[in-house]
Design a protein around this motif. Sequence first.
Motif, mmCIF file in Angstrom:
data_model
loop_
_atom_site.group_PDB
_atom_site.id
_atom_site.type_symbol
_atom_site.label_atom_id
_atom_site.label_comp_id
_atom_site.label_asym_id
_atom_site.label_seq_id
_atom_site.Cartn_x
_atom_site.Cartn_y
_atom_site.Cartn_z
ATOM 1 N N PRO A 53 -7.550 46.206 -29.160
ATOM 2 C CA PRO A 53 -6.532 45.556 -30.004
ATOM 3 C C PRO A 53 -6.208 44.134 -29.557
ATOM 4 O O PRO A 53 -5.718 43.326 -30.360
ATOM 5 N N HIS A 54 -6.466 43.811 -28.289
ATOM 6 C CA HIS A 54 -6.237 42.460 -27.775
ATOM 7 C C HIS A 54 -7.546 41.694 -27.623
ATOM 8 O O HIS A 54 -7.565 40.620 -27.010
ATOM 9 N N SER A 55 -8.645 42.245 -28.189
ATOM 10 C CA SER A 55 -9.982 41.646 -28.103
ATOM 11 C C SER A 55 -10.446 41.473 -26.669
ATOM 12 O O SER A 55 -11.220 40.569 -26.350
ATOM 13 N N ILE A 56 -9.989 42.348 -25.774
ATOM 14 C CA ILE A 56 -10.414 42.307 -24.380
ATOM 15 C C ILE A 56 -11.653 43.188 -24.235
ATOM 16 O O ILE A 56 -11.574 44.390 -24.441
ATOM 17 N N PRO A 57 -12.795 42.604 -23.881
ATOM 18 C CA PRO A 57 -14.001 43.429 -23.713
ATOM 19 C C PRO A 57 -13.900 44.275 -22.460
ATOM 20 O O PRO A 57 -13.523 43.794 -21.396
ATOM 21 N N SER A 58 -14.241 45.542 -22.580
ATOM 22 C CA SER A 58 -14.182 46.458 -21.439
ATOM 23 C C SER A 58 -15.430 46.380 -20.585
ATOM 24 O O SER A 58 -15.498 46.981 -19.515
ATOM 25 N N GLY A 59 -16.423 45.651 -21.030
ATOM 26 C CA GLY A 59 -17.673 45.519 -20.303
ATOM 27 C C GLY A 59 -18.626 44.657 -21.097
ATOM 28 O O GLY A 59 -18.276 44.139 -22.163
ATOM 29 N N GLY A 108 -19.838 39.643 -16.014
ATOM 30 C CA GLY A 108 -19.237 38.312 -15.996
ATOM 31 C C GLY A 108 -19.864 37.351 -16.982
ATOM 32 O O GLY A 108 -19.158 36.582 -17.652
ATOM 33 N N SER A 109 -21.200 37.387 -17.105
ATOM 34 C CA SER A 109 -21.885 36.458 -18.007
ATOM 35 C C SER A 109 -21.493 36.698 -19.463
ATOM 36 O O SER A 109 -21.325 35.752 -20.241
ATOM 37 N N VAL A 110 -21.346 37.972 -19.818
ATOM 38 C CA VAL A 110 -20.953 38.291 -21.196
ATOM 39 C C VAL A 110 -19.513 37.868 -21.452
ATOM 40 O O VAL A 110 -19.178 37.389 -22.536
ATOM 41 N N PHE A 111 -18.663 38.018 -20.455
ATOM 42 C CA PHE A 111 -17.267 37.603 -20.606
ATOM 43 C C PHE A 111 -17.165 36.108 -20.872
ATOM 44 O O PHE A 111 -16.359 35.654 -21.692
ATOM 45 N N ILE A 112 -17.966 35.330 -20.162
ATOM 46 C CA ILE A 112 -17.944 33.874 -20.354
ATOM 47 C C ILE A 112 -18.368 33.527 -21.777
ATOM 48 O O ILE A 112 -17.759 32.678 -22.435
ATOM 49 N N LEU A 113 -19.407 34.196 -22.272
ATOM 50 C CA LEU A 113 -19.868 33.966 -23.642
ATOM 51 C C LEU A 113 -18.788 34.342 -24.639
ATOM 52 O O LEU A 113 -18.500 33.588 -25.582
ATOM 53 N N THR A 114 -18.187 35.510 -24.453
ATOM 54 C CA THR A 114 -17.122 35.968 -25.359
ATOM 55 C C THR A 114 -15.945 35.007 -25.349
ATOM 56 O O THR A 114 -15.401 34.649 -26.403
ATOM 57 N N GLY A 115 -15.543 34.570 -24.170
ATOM 58 C CA GLY A 115 -14.407 33.670 -24.058
ATOM 59 C C GLY A 115 -14.667 32.319 -24.681
ATOM 60 O O GLY A 115 -13.772 31.722 -25.291
ATOM 61 N N SER A 116 -15.904 31.819 -24.548
ATOM 62 C CA SER A 116 -16.223 30.511 -25.106
ATOM 63 C C SER A 116 -16.214 30.516 -26.625
ATOM 64 O O SER A 116 -16.013 29.475 -27.260
ATOM 65 N N ILE A 117 -16.420 31.690 -27.229
ATOM 66 C CA ILE A 117 -16.461 31.788 -28.690
ATOM 67 C C ILE A 117 -15.108 32.185 -29.280
ATOM 68 O O ILE A 117 -14.674 31.637 -30.291
ATOM 69 N N ILE A 118 -14.431 33.139 -28.656
ATOM 70 C CA ILE A 118 -13.176 33.647 -29.213
ATOM 71 C C ILE A 118 -11.968 32.975 -28.570
ATOM 72 O O ILE A 118 -11.181 32.307 -29.245
ATOM 73 N N TRP A 178 -10.680 31.503 -24.414
ATOM 74 C CA TRP A 178 -10.980 31.444 -22.992
ATOM 75 C C TRP A 178 -10.077 32.352 -22.157
ATOM 76 O O TRP A 178 -10.457 32.815 -21.090
ATOM 77 N N GLY A 179 -8.867 32.610 -22.661
ATOM 78 C CA GLY A 179 -7.976 33.504 -21.941
ATOM 79 C C GLY A 179 -8.536 34.898 -21.791
ATOM 80 O O GLY A 179 -8.190 35.629 -20.856
ATOM 81 N N ILE A 180 -9.457 35.252 -22.716
ATOM 82 C CA ILE A 180 -10.089 36.568 -22.657
ATOM 83 C C ILE A 180 -10.903 36.717 -21.381
ATOM 84 O O ILE A 180 -10.992 37.812 -20.809
ATOM 85 N N VAL A 181 -11.510 35.620 -20.920
ATOM 86 C CA VAL A 181 -12.317 35.682 -19.706
ATOM 87 C C VAL A 181 -11.461 36.120 -18.524
ATOM 88 O O VAL A 181 -11.841 36.996 -17.740
ATOM 89 N N ILE A 182 -10.288 35.509 -18.394
ATOM 90 C CA ILE A 182 -9.380 35.859 -17.305
ATOM 91 C C ILE A 182 -8.954 37.318 -17.427
ATOM 92 O O ILE A 182 -8.972 38.076 -16.451
#
Length: 215
Positions: free
Chosen positions: A37-43, A164-174, A176-180
């Motif tokens: 619901p917060h667009s936080i990827p679990s992996g 980590g690499s997928v998180f960076i990609l996700t954060g750069s598109i959606i 950046w706070g998601i990465v943290i």
Amino acid sequence: MTLFNKNINWYRFSFTYLMITCGGFIQGMAMAVFLFPHSIPSGGSAGIAVLLNYWFEIPLSFALWFVNFSLLVAAIFWLGNKSAIGTMYAITVTSISVQLFESTATYPNSNVWIDLVVGSVILGIGVGLLLRQQVSNGGMGVLALIIAKYRATSPGKPLLLLNGSVFILTGSIIFWGIVIQAVISQFISTRLVDFIFRANVNPTLLLMARKALKK
């Protein structure tokens, strides 16, 4: 093979798939109720699923299933058929759990950081139960399990690095706070994964079965 050994193998098989079912269900609940619901990827695979949902509005449950199965096909050689079948089953249970909670649960305006911590703890428990059965939770968990198998280590640390690499990609598109948020989530969940993976707990069901069969 004696009847005793056949019964023990049956109880072991039943216990293993009971744990896989519980692990997949718990993992899916953590994703659908607290993290997605917060667009936080679990992996890593969940991060890709979030991106597919963001780009193409593909349902998260199907996107998660598709990504996991696609990555699993490439790793069947290293996992072996037994582990691969268990992983496929775990992925299916997780996807069903995500769909179930997405379609039935209501999500009031909740604090993202509270959901992050609670969801990460629950996620770690679910993934830990799966990995204890030598079954991956799918996605990057497949690679983490391969590394853990051949380097005789726990899968928590490689799982954190791979995602980590997928998180960076996700954060750069959606966002950046998601990465943290994703890194914090992984830090919490992988600590639970390592704890459960290393815990020296004998299955109570198997012990009771053995005692009963010896009588």
